[in-house]
Design an enzyme around this catalytic site. Structure first.
Site: not given
Length: 659
Positions: A105, A177
């Protein structure tokens, strides 16, 4: 059920040109296993290798920061220079040896900076000046120069992953995020080309996906993680999520869907949803998304059984299923399911205690049912004992069960004695609390471990000195648990007056169904599941419930997502929570409390029943009789000190290894 009935789950799938052997994925999750320099080391490699050995098709490793402003805590894994490549290459080699594919990620938290770094709060960054409610940051706006650097950082990090022989990257735009912050009209108030219209707000995500794709090429896998519903007032909802994913679909090869956001306590529950949420609860969104996009969808959200995962795929709600906690609990779950050994699968119970609970404490993740997890380098492979012994285990709670199974697997001749007709100890009571029936799964799972290890189990037998003398064991493991504590400072005299407050133990309310009347006060010294669970239980029975906790907040000692979900449930039932409260005594129908900081008295009148949840005292009388003797004996779990199931099971495993 046969493997054929799981044909969807165990069929291969192609993402772009990459073939994955089955549809089971371990999705990105923090492990707190980075080495001291914030790099991939032996512990993290051992952890993921165990899951690859267990047959998982795809592992998506935890986040790596793409820019120095993405450093959200100490020991965060970073991909801002080439030092990350060596450890990642070793991890890829270890995982690939078992036919498993590996993605990593790519991450920037924006304003979601969760921790102090080197003892100080670092600046947090967002599209605009932004107050972060959960961590109490007021993030400063990013300059255009910084945005350009961050976009470049995503591309550079992706290039490093490709050079490390990682199979793909996943851009994290979920859970509020940074990419999601640009998309949110409530957070993004910019007036330049990154704010205002949807086309401007999606620009950052587009630039990131395009930059990554340009750097790694057309054949390298690029994915996107996205929250379908961030579950908070400032957050993204389903329509916007679908619109944003569709806007970048041409630059990505798959999308991983979740719910929730890091930005509020209520939304954060969905990051690792506890057992109150049903399996696959995000599936309605993924089904909508499948109508809008043509790329594969990886679905997550409490999917802990292979049968459930197969059905979600068969129903067209997902192409792959994230089963992360199921794999933390049993890394061999895929292999067992493929071999039709469904009874041998150790099912996750969604307690959150040692997985995300450990992360929030700054500890390597583990599992209360399988403490070997996170400790693979020490406990990953069972080794035979040097000498076989006759082992007696006294007590059939989770600790005793784990000790017996571990010792037997190492070659000892083990007999487990339980005084009652049922195994499980206090886990039997824990499963009676509202919404916590799944906790009883630990009994089922450990019972199966006993069967597989061929432990002899003797129930309805109270062990005493005479029995020990007759059996002459080579080693004794005392796992005799604890009994409810009655505080010595508690001033209470039973009063025959029916108007006076009766005092009862929490275990008796659960075990015996004690009638508590119309007005109840729970004195919760532990600040754990018991007080909150009893409050919900009694409120649902119609009592007016007040929960007095000896701490700052109810559930203070338990994992925050579980705590916050339980607090929500009791508040919705009208339970009054009284913090900072020490139990003092009763008189008539009044309960006297004392403020634990100021010392001021707190009087609660009109109480029919006072329920005591005051912790436990060790049942150590039998073990004490062997102090100073020549016998080899061990004490584990609550009979040493009353704690939780996690400590009992860990100590059971540990002593099984010592023998």
């Amino acid at each position: 059920m046969s493997t054929a009935s799981l044909k969807h789950l165990f069929s291969p799938i192609k993402i772009s040109k990459l073939e994955i052997k089955n549809r089971i994925a371990s999705t990105g999750h923090d492990t707190y296993m980075a080495d001291k320099d914030g790099l991939v080391g032996d512990q993290l490699i051992a952890y993921h290798t165990a899951r690859a050995q267990g047959g998982v098709g795809l592992i998506i490793m935890q986040v790596v920061g793409v820019h120095e402003t993405a450093r959200y805590k100490d020991k965060a894994l970073m991909a801002t220079d080439d030092s990350c490549i060596e450890g990642l290459s070793k991890l890829a080699e270890a995982v690939h040896a078992h036919g498993t594919k590996l993605f990593v990620q790519l991450f920037h938290p924006g304003r979601e900076v969760t921790d102090w770094i080197n003892g100080v709060k670092r600046p947090a960054f967002a599209p605009s000046l932004s107050a972060q409610e959960r961590y109490h940051f007021i993030a400063r706006p990013l300059k255009c120069r910084e945005i350009t650097e961050i976009v470049q950082g995503y591309a550079d990090a992706a290039d490093r992953m490709k050079r490390a022989n990682i199979d793909g990257v996943e851009i994290v735009a979920s859970h509020g995020y940074l990419p999601a912050q640009f998309l949110s009209e409530a957070i993004n108030h910019r007036t330049d080309e990154y704010g205002g219209s949807f086309e401007n707000r999606v620009r950052f995500l587009r630039e990131v996906t395009d930059a990554v794709r340009s750097r790694v090429g057309a054949d390298y896998v690029v994915g996107l993680r996205f929250s379908g519903n961030e579950e908070n007032p400032e957050g993204i909802v389903e329509d916007l999520a679908i619109k944003a994913i569709s806007a970048v679909e041409k630059s990505i090869d798959y999308v991983s869907v979740v719910n929730g956001s890091s930005s509020t306590l209520g939304a954060a529950i969905h990051i690792v949803p506890p057992m109150f949420y049903k399996s696959g609860y995000v599936a309605p969104f993924s089904q909508r998304l499948k109508q809008a996009v043509s790329i594969p969808i990886l679905l997550t959200g409490r999917i802990n059984q292979p049968q459930d995962a197969d059905l979600l795929i068969a129903n067209g709600q997902a192409d792959l299923c994230g089963m992360t906690r199921a794999l933390i609990c049993d890394p061999r779950m895929p292999a067992k399911a493929k071999a039709n050994d469904f009874d041998d699968i150790r099912a996750c119970i969604g307690c959150n205690q040692a997985c995300i609970g450990h992360v929030h404490l700054g500890l390597s993740i583990s599992c209360i049912q399988r403490p070997e997890t996170g400790r693979e380098r020490k406990f990953g492979l069972v080794t035979p004992a040097a000498k076989s012994k006759k082992v007696m285990v006294v007590g059939g709670g989770p600790g005793g069960m784990k000790a017996a199974a571990t010792a037997a697997l190492r070659g000892h001749h083990v007999t487990l004695y339980e005084a009652t007709s049922r195994l499980g100890g206090q886990a039997q009571l824990a499963q009676l609390l509202p919404g916590r029936a799944e906790f009883g799964g630990i009994i089922t799972n450990l019972t199966r471990e006993l069967e597989l290890a061929k432990v002899q189990v003797v129930k309805n037998t109270q062990v005493d000195e005479a029995l020990i003398e007759r059996e002459q064991p080579g080693a004794i493991i005392f796992a005799t648990g604890s009994k409810p504590r009655w505080p010595s400072s508690f001033m209470y005299e039973p009063d025959p007056d029916p108007q006076s407050t009766q005092a009862v133990q929490a275990v008796d309310v659960l075990r015996q169904g004690v009638s508590c009347g119309a007005s109840v006060l729970i004195a919760d010294w532990n600040c754990d599941w018991i007080g909150l669970g009893l409050a919900e239980h009694l409120a649902k029975q119609g009592s007016r419930v007040r929960l007095a906790v000896n701490g700052m907040i109810a559930g203070e000692t338990i994992q925050s997502y579980t705590r916050d979900a339980m607090i929500t449930r009791v508040l919705q039932l009208g339970v009054e929570i009284i913090p900072y409260a020490r139990l003092f005594g009763t008189e008539g129908n009044t309960v006297y409390l004392q403020h634990i900081v100021s010392g001021d008295p707190m009087l609660i009148e009109g109480i029919d029943t006072l329920v005591l949840s005051q912790g436990g005292e060790p049942n150590d009388e039998l073990a004490d009789k062997f102090e100073g003797s020549d016998r080899e004996f061990y004490m584990i779990g609550d009979c040493q000190m009353a704690r939780t199931c996690e400590e009992a099971v860990y100590e059971g495993m540990e002593v099984g290894w010592k023998l």
